[in-house]
Scaffold this active site. Structure first.
Site, short mmCIF file in Angstrom:
data_model
loop_
_atom_site.label_atom_id
_atom_site.label_comp_id
_atom_site.label_asym_id
_atom_site.label_seq_id
_atom_site.Cartn_x
_atom_site.Cartn_y
_atom_site.Cartn_z
N SER A 158 0.84 -1.19 0.00
CA SER A 158 0.00 0.00 0.00
C SER A 158 0.88 1.25 0.00
CB SER A 158 -0.97 -0.04 1.18
OG SER A 158 -1.95 0.95 1.06
N ASP A 179 -9.36 -4.25 -5.83
CA ASP A 179 -8.62 -3.15 -5.20
C ASP A 179 -8.80 -1.89 -6.03
OD1 ASP A 179 -6.85 -1.49 -3.88
OD2 ASP A 179 -5.04 -2.54 -4.56
N HIS A 216 -7.65 -4.91 -1.27
CA HIS A 216 -6.69 -4.07 -0.57
C HIS A 216 -6.73 -4.40 0.92
CE1 HIS A 216 -3.97 -0.65 -1.06
NE2 HIS A 216 -4.26 -0.37 0.20
#
Length: 407
Positions: free
Chosen positions: A194, A347, A377
């Site tokens: 991320s 995501d 995610h």
């Protein structure tokens, strides 16, 4: 004794009542899209509801002045403590003033090991060395590497770009002192998930011109955030309301991270923060036209929007390479190390990984790409929790391990 149990019962009823009131007030927050083909949809919905409930509680406690909103979420994302590991030496140190935790395999090595620098995710606001403890232990053991987990300081206490600078400082320190930890300085890999993937990309870009340091051997970007120019790519549309990180939450966290006015969210989502000249300049790198057709099923181009100078002036950071590494020039990109990119089908940031993959390949950088179709995610954050984990959690981490073992 009876009066004690009565008080406990009353307190419990009051807590439940307050939570129900909060849920009714913010019931829309629980409405997330859980696609039927996502990894274990029922479990994902449960965890999303727990997260939203904690988020609502945190916001209300913040309004009452009891505790900062991000403090409660940090406690939750830190996860459960991990027991002693007989296979690793684990030490907490500081690299150039930056907190780090280093994991050294106990098994003797015939030669110098590879080194791995790990930058955790969490929007630059959440996450910590503790939150990714299970991931880092696993990578260190399975890849037989000396791993350094970087505990960069978080926003809003430490304002951007402190996080990027601390990741860079820790990396430089490790490259300069690798021998001390039994690491071959020519075999150092940088990895992050991320926003940790963002920091990974930025650190590697910053170091391409450093002739005084050993070169980074490879980088691993796990569902990274890489640009804040266009929030209307196919994955933004397809996963706009997905659990944990929706399209709206992405920009909300960006503004929180930068300590900006959250009322800017809607114009930024529409693209009103980008001058037309900038749009034209970067269209060759950031455009739905560059996304493979298989990922554009059902995509509808957004309506044109007007540029608002007022918005642009308040968030100039969004268009800087030190925030959006996908905007780096080819002269930098062509010098980047071998790269592994992991994307997930569910995501909102999927297309940023796809666009960076294309940029790297266009510049003759070797790229290994893994796409976890059922992944979402934050899936890596559930790694190592047994029945509370997801199959995609292990898939993502093992893709990273397999790539690292190749160096």
């Amino acid at each position: 004794m009876e009066s004690y149990y009565t008080l406990v019962l009353i307190a419990g009823i009051l807590v439940v009542f307050v939570l129900l009131v909060l849920i009714v007030r913010d019931y829309k927050s629980f409405k997330a899209e859980i696609p039927p083909d996502v990894d274990q949809p029922s479990k994902l919905r449960f965890f999303h509801c727990v997260y939203v409930l904690m988020d609502i509680l945190a916001k209300n406690l913040n309004r009452l002045g009891i505790v900062e909103e991000h403090t409660l979420i940090r406690l939750i994302t830190d996860g459960l403590p991990v027991l002693w590991d007989p296979q690793l030496f684990i030490r907490d140190l500081h690299f150039d003033g930056v907190p780090v935790r280093i994991y050294l395999p106990r098994e003797p090595s015939a030669g110098k090991r590879r080194g791995v620098l790990f930058f955790h995710g969490g929007c630059g606001i959440f996450g910590s060395i503790r939150s990714h403890e299970r991931v880092c232990r696993y990578i260190a053991k399975k890849s037989d590497s000396v791993l350094v987990s970087v505990g960069y300081h978080l926003s809003p206490e430490y304002q951007y770009p402190a996080q990027t600078l601390e990741c860079l400082s820790a990396t430089v320190h490790f490259l300069q002192t690798a021998d001390t930890y039994g690491v071959d300085p020519a075999r150092v890999i940088v990895c992050g998930d991320s926003v940790g993937g963002t920091y990974t990309a930025i650190v590697c870009q910053e170091l391409v011109h450093r002739a005084d340091l050993p070169k980074i051997r490879a980088q691993v970007l796990i569902y990274p955030f890489l640009q804040a120019l266009n929030f209307n790519l196919p994955s933004h549309q397809k996963n706009a309301f997905i659990a944990f990180l929706s399209r709206e939450r992405t920009v909300h966290f960006i503004l929180k991270y930068l300590k900006k006015d959250c009322s800017l969210k809607e114009p930024i989502l529409a693209g009103s923060h980008v001058p037309e000249s900038v749009n034209l300049k970067y269209r060759k790198w950031i455009s739905p036209d560059l996304i493979p057709e298989v990922f554009k099923v059902g995509y509808e181009p957004p309506l044109p929007t007007s540029f608002l100078p007022r918005v642009h002036e308040q968030v100039p950071e969004l268009l800087e390479c030190s925030f959006s590494p996908l905007l780096a020039e080819d002269a930098v990109v062509c010098q980047l190390p071998d790269t592994c990119i992991v994307t997930c089908g569910h995501d909102v940031l999927r297309d940023e990984g796809l666009l960076y993959k294309k940029r790297l390949e266009d510049n003759n950088v070797r790229v290994t790409w893994h796409h976890v179709e059922k992944g979402f995610h934050c899936t890596m954050g559930f790694f190592g929790y047994g029945i509370f984990s997801f199959p995609s959690s292990s898939t993502v981490v093992n893709h990273a391990v397999d790539f690292i073992k190749g160096y």
